[in-house]
Write a protein that holds these residues in place. Sequence first.
Motif, PDB file in Angstrom:
ATOM      1  N   ILE A  50       5.219  -2.871  43.833  1.00 17.06           N
ATOM      2  CA  ILE A  50       5.056  -3.556  42.544  1.00 17.06           C
ATOM      3  C   ILE A  50       3.805  -3.040  41.850  1.00 17.06           C
ATOM      4  CG2 ILE A  50       4.773  -5.792  41.395  1.00 17.06           C
ATOM      5  CD1 ILE A  50       6.120  -7.103  43.814  1.00 17.06           C
ATOM      6  N   GLU A  51       2.705  -2.960  42.593  1.00 16.44           N
ATOM      7  CA  GLU A  51       1.431  -2.500  42.024  1.00 16.44           C
ATOM      8  C   GLU A  51       1.536  -1.053  41.543  1.00 16.44           C
ATOM      9  OE1 GLU A  51      -1.603  -3.013  44.938  1.00 16.44           O
ATOM     10  OE2 GLU A  51      -0.939  -5.037  45.482  1.00 16.44           O
ATOM     11  N   VAL A  52       2.179  -0.195  42.346  1.00 16.52           N
ATOM     12  CA  VAL A  52       2.311   1.214  41.973  1.00 16.52           C
ATOM     13  C   VAL A  52       3.124   1.348  40.694  1.00 16.52           C
ATOM     14  CG1 VAL A  52       3.265   3.444  42.668  1.00 16.52           C
ATOM     15  CG2 VAL A  52       2.082   2.023  44.356  1.00 16.52           C
ATOM     16  N   ALA A  53       4.264   0.648  40.629  1.00 15.90           N
ATOM     17  CA  ALA A  53       5.119   0.724  39.453  1.00 15.90           C
ATOM     18  C   ALA A  53       4.411   0.186  38.217  1.00 15.90           C
ATOM     19  CB  ALA A  53       6.413  -0.046  39.699  1.00 15.90           C
ATOM     20  N   ALA A  58       2.602   4.558  30.901  1.00 15.00           N
ATOM     21  CA  ALA A  58       3.577   4.037  29.952  1.00 15.00           C
ATOM     22  C   ALA A  58       4.622   5.104  29.641  1.00 15.00           C
ATOM     23  CB  ALA A  58       2.875   3.598  28.671  1.00 15.00           C
ATOM     24  N   GLY A  59       5.874   4.684  29.557  1.00 14.52           N
ATOM     25  CA  GLY A  59       6.945   5.590  29.202  1.00 14.52           C
ATOM     26  C   GLY A  59       7.365   6.564  30.280  1.00 14.52           C
ATOM     27  N   SER A  60       6.856   6.376  31.498  1.00 11.86           N
ATOM     28  CA  SER A  60       7.158   7.328  32.565  1.00 11.86           C
ATOM     29  C   SER A  60       8.386   6.909  33.358  1.00 11.86           C
ATOM     30  CB  SER A  60       5.957   7.467  33.502  1.00 11.86           C
ATOM     31  OG  SER A  60       5.679   6.238  34.141  1.00 11.86           O
ATOM     32  N   ARG A  61       8.779   7.774  34.269  1.00  9.39           N
ATOM     33  CA  ARG A  61       9.860   7.493  35.220  1.00  9.39           C
ATOM     34  C   ARG A  61       9.237   7.027  36.530  1.00  9.39           C
ATOM     35  NH1 ARG A  61      14.838  11.346  34.261  1.00  9.39           N
ATOM     36  NH2 ARG A  61      14.639  11.665  32.021  1.00  9.39           N
ATOM     37  N   VAL A  62       9.801   5.954  37.094  1.00 14.06           N
ATOM     38  CA  VAL A  62       9.314   5.446  38.381  1.00 14.06           C
ATOM     39  C   VAL A  62      10.508   5.438  39.324  1.00 14.06           C
ATOM     40  CG1 VAL A  62       8.115   3.598  39.584  1.00 14.06           C
ATOM     41  CG2 VAL A  62       7.648   4.007  37.154  1.00 14.06           C
ATOM     42  N   ILE A  78       8.028  -2.767  36.650  1.00 11.54           N
ATOM     43  CA  ILE A  78       8.236  -2.161  35.329  1.00 11.54           C
ATOM     44  C   ILE A  78       8.898  -3.105  34.341  1.00 11.54           C
ATOM     45  CG2 ILE A  78       8.455   0.110  36.418  1.00 11.54           C
ATOM     46  CD1 ILE A  78      11.437   0.056  35.608  1.00 11.54           C
ATOM     47  N   ALA A  79       9.365  -4.277  34.776  1.00 11.99           N
ATOM     48  CA  ALA A  79      10.059  -5.204  33.871  1.00 11.99           C
ATOM     49  C   ALA A  79       9.186  -5.523  32.658  1.00 11.99           C
ATOM     50  CB  ALA A  79      10.416  -6.490  34.609  1.00 11.99           C
ATOM     51  N   GLY A  80       9.793  -5.457  31.485  1.00  8.96           N
ATOM     52  CA  GLY A  80       9.072  -5.744  30.253  1.00  8.96           C
ATOM     53  C   GLY A  80       8.306  -4.563  29.695  1.00  8.96           C
ATOM     54  N   SER A  81       8.438  -3.372  30.325  1.00 11.95           N
ATOM     55  CA  SER A  81       7.729  -2.179  29.859  1.00 11.95           C
ATOM     56  C   SER A  81       8.739  -1.160  29.331  1.00 11.95           C
ATOM     57  CB  SER A  81       6.923  -1.567  31.006  1.00 11.95           C
ATOM     58  OG  SER A  81       7.778  -0.866  31.896  1.00 11.95           O
ATOM     59  N   ASP A  82       8.212  -0.001  28.903  1.00 10.13           N
ATOM     60  CA  ASP A  82       9.082   1.076  28.443  1.00 10.13           C
ATOM     61  C   ASP A  82       9.316   2.123  29.537  1.00 10.13           C
ATOM     62  OD1 ASP A  82       6.561   2.165  28.563  1.00 10.13           O
ATOM     63  OD2 ASP A  82       6.598   3.037  26.547  1.00 10.13           O
ATOM     64  N   GLY A 289      17.605  -5.190  29.265  1.00  8.70           N
ATOM     65  CA  GLY A 289      16.188  -5.390  29.558  1.00  8.70           C
ATOM     66  C   GLY A 289      15.586  -4.423  30.562  1.00  8.70           C
ATOM     67  N   LEU A 290      16.386  -3.507  31.113  1.00 10.36           N
ATOM     68  CA  LEU A 290      15.883  -2.578  32.126  1.00 10.36           C
ATOM     69  C   LEU A 290      16.404  -1.182  31.825  1.00 10.36           C
ATOM     70  CD1 LEU A 290      14.301  -2.425  34.858  1.00 10.36           C
ATOM     71  CD2 LEU A 290      16.507  -2.691  35.999  1.00 10.36           C
ATOM     72  N   LYS A 291      15.524  -0.191  31.839  1.00  9.47           N
ATOM     73  CA  LYS A 291      15.919   1.199  31.623  1.00  9.47           C
ATOM     74  C   LYS A 291      16.169   1.851  32.967  1.00  9.47           C
ATOM     75  CE  LYS A 291      13.430   1.989  27.262  1.00  9.47           C
ATOM     76  NZ  LYS A 291      13.001   0.583  27.048  1.00  9.47           N
TER      77      LYS A 291
END
Length: 295
Positions: A50-53, A58-62, A78-82, A289-291
């Motif tokens: 969770i901390e790593v993600a 911002a805008g990266s692939r995890v 990453i929830a709520g992010s781009d 809500g999730l990419k």
Amino acid sequence: MSGFTTFVINPAAGRGRVGQMLRQLEATIRQHGRSSDIEIIVTQAPGHGIEVARSAPAGSRVIAVGGDGTVHEVVRGIAGSDKAIGVIPIGSGNDFARMVGLHRHDLGAALRTALHGGIHPIDLGLVNNQPYGASLGIGFDAAVARKALSAPTFLRGMPRYLYSIFGVLKDLQLPTLELIQNGQTVYQGPSLLVALMNASTYGGGIPIVPDAIPTDGLISAAVAGEFSRLGVVGILPRLILGRHVHHPRLHFFRGAEFTARFDRPVPAHSDGELIEPATEYRVHMVPGGLKVIRP
């Protein structure tokens, strides 16, 4: 999207298989991508993913390298992010990967998809305001998972699962459930389990709600009502084979939000990860809500 990719590797995933593959994984990842655009993090403890993600650019692939537990931590991060989540499915369940069409990829194909695949939106589940990606199970199946934690260490695989099932059955006392959909009670009575799904499967491919769609903005709910101990033993093979949907004590609903209320605390699992037992679970779906990174 940025060109940066963070790989979150869980060495405990797949019953330790990922840990045995660490050197191979790191070498293959670096072979498929530019080192300047890649970060590889091996998680050290539960919750580290969770901390790593969360700290990824911002805008990266995890990319979650592991099973549904690893995916669940990345989703929460990453929830709520781009940011977008990818999966290298090397876990024991892989239901999230199955949901997004990645579970049959070999390592090379999965890495190419993670680095170069397209970004697609799917729905994001929230249970008591905590994100989940594929599944939420409340009741019997979560009790079995909790029982497995205290099983003798020499039991592995199916023997451990059977030990846990019969341990829970021995003391089976069904809670009373009130399931509320958009302010209206749609089920009230004894309940063996409730599944509130984004995916069609959980537990490593059990098709609990075969027609669930992760892009329709809706929760696909299944309620197993009053079952005796013998009834549980009888329904399990049908459930595993997906032949349970016409059983008279199984009920199916679809909606954007549900509240499950019980007469006592009931255990639950979110993407296979145990949740502290509660008397109320408020669940809703965030459309798109999730990419997710897919081929």
